[in-house]
Design a protein around this motif. Structure first.
Motif, PDB file in Angstrom:
ATOM      1  N   ASP A  41      -4.752 -12.169  -9.430  1.00  0.00           N
ATOM      2  CA  ASP A  41      -3.757 -11.199  -8.986  1.00  0.00           C
ATOM      3  C   ASP A  41      -4.410 -10.162  -8.087  1.00  0.00           C
ATOM      4  O   ASP A  41      -5.479  -9.638  -8.392  1.00  0.00           O
ATOM      5  CB  ASP A  41      -3.136 -10.491 -10.198  1.00  0.00           C
ATOM      6  CG  ASP A  41      -2.246 -11.419 -10.998  1.00  0.00           C
ATOM      7  OD1 ASP A  41      -1.766 -12.411 -10.428  1.00  0.00           O
ATOM      8  OD2 ASP A  41      -2.032 -11.151 -12.194  1.00  0.00           O
ATOM      9  N   THR A  42      -3.760  -9.874  -6.972  1.00  0.00           N
ATOM     10  CA  THR A  42      -4.190  -8.824  -6.064  1.00  0.00           C
ATOM     11  C   THR A  42      -2.967  -8.000  -5.686  1.00  0.00           C
ATOM     12  O   THR A  42      -1.837  -8.393  -5.955  1.00  0.00           O
ATOM     13  CB  THR A  42      -4.815  -9.413  -4.781  1.00  0.00           C
ATOM     14  OG1 THR A  42      -3.797 -10.095  -4.042  1.00  0.00           O
ATOM     15  CG2 THR A  42      -5.946 -10.377  -5.092  1.00  0.00           C
ATOM     16  N   SER A  43      -3.202  -6.879  -5.039  1.00  0.00           N
ATOM     17  CA  SER A  43      -2.073  -6.076  -4.545  1.00  0.00           C
ATOM     18  C   SER A  43      -1.232  -6.907  -3.592  1.00  0.00           C
ATOM     19  O   SER A  43      -0.006  -6.846  -3.606  1.00  0.00           O
ATOM     20  CB  SER A  43      -2.588  -4.833  -3.820  1.00  0.00           C
ATOM     21  OG  SER A  43      -3.278  -3.999  -4.708  1.00  0.00           O
ATOM     22  N   ARG A  44      -1.894  -7.702  -2.783  1.00  0.00           N
ATOM     23  CA  ARG A  44      -1.197  -8.515  -1.791  1.00  0.00           C
ATOM     24  C   ARG A  44      -0.289  -9.555  -2.439  1.00  0.00           C
ATOM     25  O   ARG A  44       0.815  -9.818  -1.976  1.00  0.00           O
ATOM     26  CB  ARG A  44      -2.221  -9.192  -0.884  1.00  0.00           C
ATOM     27  CG  ARG A  44      -1.594  -9.997   0.224  1.00  0.00           C
ATOM     28  CD  ARG A  44      -2.644 -10.610   1.110  1.00  0.00           C
ATOM     29  NE  ARG A  44      -2.030 -11.240   2.264  1.00  0.00           N
ATOM     30  CZ  ARG A  44      -2.697 -11.841   3.208  1.00  0.00           C
ATOM     31  NH1 ARG A  44      -4.018 -11.888   3.156  1.00  0.00           N
ATOM     32  NH2 ARG A  44      -2.079 -12.399   4.218  1.00  0.00           N
ATOM     33  N   THR A  45      -0.753 -10.167  -3.531  1.00  0.00           N
ATOM     34  CA  THR A  45       0.007 -11.254  -4.148  1.00  0.00           C
ATOM     35  C   THR A  45       0.894 -10.810  -5.303  1.00  0.00           C
ATOM     36  O   THR A  45       1.835 -11.510  -5.649  1.00  0.00           O
ATOM     37  CB  THR A  45      -0.938 -12.357  -4.675  1.00  0.00           C
ATOM     38  OG1 THR A  45      -1.815 -11.782  -5.653  1.00  0.00           O
ATOM     39  CG2 THR A  45      -1.737 -12.985  -3.548  1.00  0.00           C
ATOM     40  N   SER A  46       0.610  -9.654  -5.892  1.00  0.00           N
ATOM     41  CA  SER A  46       1.331  -9.250  -7.106  1.00  0.00           C
ATOM     42  C   SER A  46       2.320  -8.112  -6.908  1.00  0.00           C
ATOM     43  O   SER A  46       3.211  -7.935  -7.731  1.00  0.00           O
ATOM     44  CB  SER A  46       0.336  -8.832  -8.185  1.00  0.00           C
ATOM     45  OG  SER A  46      -0.504  -9.904  -8.504  1.00  0.00           O
ATOM     46  N   GLU A 101      -4.210  -5.843   8.775  1.00  0.00           N
ATOM     47  CA  GLU A 101      -4.844  -6.964   8.083  1.00  0.00           C
ATOM     48  C   GLU A 101      -5.294  -6.534   6.703  1.00  0.00           C
ATOM     49  O   GLU A 101      -5.559  -5.365   6.458  1.00  0.00           O
ATOM     50  CB  GLU A 101      -6.016  -7.527   8.889  1.00  0.00           C
ATOM     51  CG  GLU A 101      -7.218  -6.621   8.986  1.00  0.00           C
ATOM     52  CD  GLU A 101      -8.358  -7.210   9.792  1.00  0.00           C
ATOM     53  OE1 GLU A 101      -8.205  -8.323  10.339  1.00  0.00           O
ATOM     54  OE2 GLU A 101      -9.402  -6.545   9.889  1.00  0.00           O
ATOM     55  N   TRP A 102      -5.317  -7.519   5.810  1.00  0.00           N
ATOM     56  CA  TRP A 102      -5.756  -7.305   4.432  1.00  0.00           C
ATOM     57  C   TRP A 102      -7.259  -7.553   4.348  1.00  0.00           C
ATOM     58  O   TRP A 102      -7.802  -8.398   5.056  1.00  0.00           O
ATOM     59  CB  TRP A 102      -5.057  -8.273   3.489  1.00  0.00           C
ATOM     60  CG  TRP A 102      -3.620  -7.978   3.297  1.00  0.00           C
ATOM     61  CD1 TRP A 102      -2.565  -8.437   4.048  1.00  0.00           C
ATOM     62  CD2 TRP A 102      -3.043  -7.154   2.286  1.00  0.00           C
ATOM     63  NE1 TRP A 102      -1.384  -7.946   3.560  1.00  0.00           N
ATOM     64  CE2 TRP A 102      -1.641  -7.161   2.477  1.00  0.00           C
ATOM     65  CE3 TRP A 102      -3.572  -6.410   1.237  1.00  0.00           C
ATOM     66  CZ2 TRP A 102      -0.776  -6.452   1.658  1.00  0.00           C
ATOM     67  CZ3 TRP A 102      -2.702  -5.708   0.414  1.00  0.00           C
ATOM     68  CH2 TRP A 102      -1.332  -5.734   0.618  1.00  0.00           C
ATOM     69  N   ASN A 103      -7.934  -6.842   3.446  1.00  0.00           N
ATOM     70  CA  ASN A 103      -9.338  -7.153   3.182  1.00  0.00           C
ATOM     71  C   ASN A 103      -9.405  -8.412   2.313  1.00  0.00           C
ATOM     72  O   ASN A 103      -8.384  -8.915   1.824  1.00  0.00           O
ATOM     73  CB  ASN A 103     -10.057  -5.972   2.520  1.00  0.00           C
ATOM     74  CG  ASN A 103      -9.581  -5.678   1.106  1.00  0.00           C
ATOM     75  OD1 ASN A 103      -8.534  -6.151   0.653  1.00  0.00           O
ATOM     76  ND2 ASN A 103     -10.346  -4.868   0.399  1.00  0.00           N
ATOM     77  N   SER A 104     -10.589  -8.946   2.129  1.00  0.00           N
ATOM     78  CA  SER A 104     -10.744 -10.216   1.402  1.00  0.00           C
ATOM     79  C   SER A 104     -10.343 -10.104  -0.068  1.00  0.00           C
ATOM     80  O   SER A 104      -9.946 -11.095  -0.674  1.00  0.00           O
ATOM     81  CB  SER A 104     -12.176 -10.732   1.522  1.00  0.00           C
ATOM     82  OG  SER A 104     -13.081  -9.789   0.981  1.00  0.00           O
ATOM     83  N   LYS A 108      -6.641  -3.725   0.085  1.00  0.00           N
ATOM     84  CA  LYS A 108      -6.668  -2.701   1.131  1.00  0.00           C
ATOM     85  C   LYS A 108      -6.156  -3.301   2.428  1.00  0.00           C
ATOM     86  O   LYS A 108      -6.328  -4.497   2.686  1.00  0.00           O
ATOM     87  CB  LYS A 108      -8.092  -2.187   1.368  1.00  0.00           C
ATOM     88  CG  LYS A 108      -8.712  -1.487   0.191  1.00  0.00           C
ATOM     89  CD  LYS A 108     -10.141  -1.078   0.503  1.00  0.00           C
ATOM     90  CE  LYS A 108     -10.824  -0.475  -0.713  1.00  0.00           C
ATOM     91  NZ  LYS A 108     -12.241  -0.153  -0.424  1.00  0.00           N
ATOM     92  N   ILE A 109      -5.540  -2.431   3.246  1.00  0.00           N
ATOM     93  CA  ILE A 109      -5.111  -2.852   4.568  1.00  0.00           C
ATOM     94  C   ILE A 109      -5.766  -1.970   5.624  1.00  0.00           C
ATOM     95  O   ILE A 109      -6.107  -0.817   5.353  1.00  0.00           O
ATOM     96  CB  ILE A 109      -3.570  -2.805   4.734  1.00  0.00           C
ATOM     97  CG1 ILE A 109      -3.034  -1.389   4.508  1.00  0.00           C
ATOM     98  CG2 ILE A 109      -2.891  -3.816   3.821  1.00  0.00           C
ATOM     99  CD1 ILE A 109      -1.595  -1.199   4.935  1.00  0.00           C
ATOM    100  N   SER A 110      -5.928  -2.536   6.815  1.00  0.00           N
ATOM    101  CA  SER A 110      -6.423  -1.793   7.972  1.00  0.00           C
ATOM    102  C   SER A 110      -5.382  -1.904   9.069  1.00  0.00           C
ATOM    103  O   SER A 110      -4.955  -3.012   9.411  1.00  0.00           O
ATOM    104  CB  SER A 110      -7.743  -2.381   8.473  1.00  0.00           C
ATOM    105  OG  SER A 110      -8.744  -2.264   7.496  1.00  0.00           O
ATOM    106  N   GLN A 125      -5.457   1.923   0.599  1.00  0.00           N
ATOM    107  CA  GLN A 125      -5.492   1.104  -0.606  1.00  0.00           C
ATOM    108  C   GLN A 125      -4.042   0.933  -1.045  1.00  0.00           C
ATOM    109  O   GLN A 125      -3.287   1.909  -1.123  1.00  0.00           O
ATOM    110  CB  GLN A 125      -6.294   1.778  -1.707  1.00  0.00           C
ATOM    111  CG  GLN A 125      -6.384   0.940  -2.964  1.00  0.00           C
ATOM    112  CD  GLN A 125      -7.304   1.566  -3.989  1.00  0.00           C
ATOM    113  OE1 GLN A 125      -7.977   2.551  -3.736  1.00  0.00           O
ATOM    114  NE2 GLN A 125      -7.316   0.986  -5.173  1.00  0.00           N
ATOM    115  N   VAL A 126      -3.653  -0.309  -1.314  1.00  0.00           N
ATOM    116  CA  VAL A 126      -2.270  -0.606  -1.676  1.00  0.00           C
ATOM    117  C   VAL A 126      -2.155  -0.606  -3.193  1.00  0.00           C
ATOM    118  O   VAL A 126      -2.847  -1.353  -3.879  1.00  0.00           O
ATOM    119  CB  VAL A 126      -1.836  -1.976  -1.102  1.00  0.00           C
ATOM    120  CG1 VAL A 126      -0.395  -2.284  -1.477  1.00  0.00           C
ATOM    121  CG2 VAL A 126      -2.011  -1.989   0.420  1.00  0.00           C
ATOM    122  N   GLY A 127      -1.276   0.249  -3.704  1.00  0.00           N
ATOM    123  CA  GLY A 127      -1.056   0.349  -5.135  1.00  0.00           C
ATOM    124  C   GLY A 127       0.420   0.174  -5.455  1.00  0.00           C
ATOM    125  O   GLY A 127       1.247  -0.028  -4.566  1.00  0.00           O
TER     126      GLY A 127
END
Length: 163
Positions: A41-46, A101-104, A108-110, A125-127
């Motif tokens: 699970d990551t911020s991007r996927t969850s 873009e997302w970090n690996s 986090k996004i840039s 940072q995506v929360g």
């Protein structure tokens, strides 16, 4: 007895051929499945991260920067900033749009934006229902003003009413 052996061997052969006809996954289908499944699970996927975030961030030469950042599912963004304090400046809204873009790690996004951001992208940072503005090295801002570097996600029902 011989007839029974022939029938048994025939049934065995028939059973084996039926089993071998079942489709086995190919290397391509296994690889495709592995690529589409998230690894943990990551911020991007969850999180339901797409949407509009806003807040007033600190400013060295004004009373604050009214900031609104909209993130879209196609990895594009719209950033609107308005400098507060000076009546003339408060009327101006600066708008920037581009790709992010997302970090690996997927947390986090840039903001890539235009060429001016290429070497120094703004990072967040995506929360859960919030974005935390990060410093130039991609670290969370600490200290007494840390809470002011937070953009809160806006209610999607309100966004739809404003459109």
């Amino acid at each position: 007895m011989m007839k029974l052996q022939i029938i048994t061997v025939s049934l065995l052969a028939l059973t084996l051929s039926a089993c071998s006809e079942q489709e086995t996954p190919t290397q391509d289908s296994v690889q495709q499945t592995q690529e589409t499944l998230p690894v943990g699970d990551t911020s991007r996927t969850s999180l339901d991260w797409n949407g509009t975030y806003s807040g007033v961030t600190p400013c060295a030469s004004c009373s604050g920067i009214d900031t609104t950042l909209t993130l879209k599912l196609d990895n594009t963004y719209v950033l609107e900033t308005r400098y507060l304090g000076d009546e003339n400046e408060a009327k101006k809204v600066f708008t920037e749009a581009g790709l992010f873009e997302w970090n690996s790690e997927g947390n986090k996004i840039s903001l890539l934006g235009d060429a001016s951001r290429k070497d120094d992208p703004e990072q967040y940072q995506v929360g859960e229902n919030q974005l935390l503005m990060l410093d130039m090295q991609g670290n969370r801002i600490t200290g007494s003003l840390a809470e002011l570097y937070r953009l809160a996600k806006q209610d999607s029902h309100l966004e739809q009413q404003q459109d």
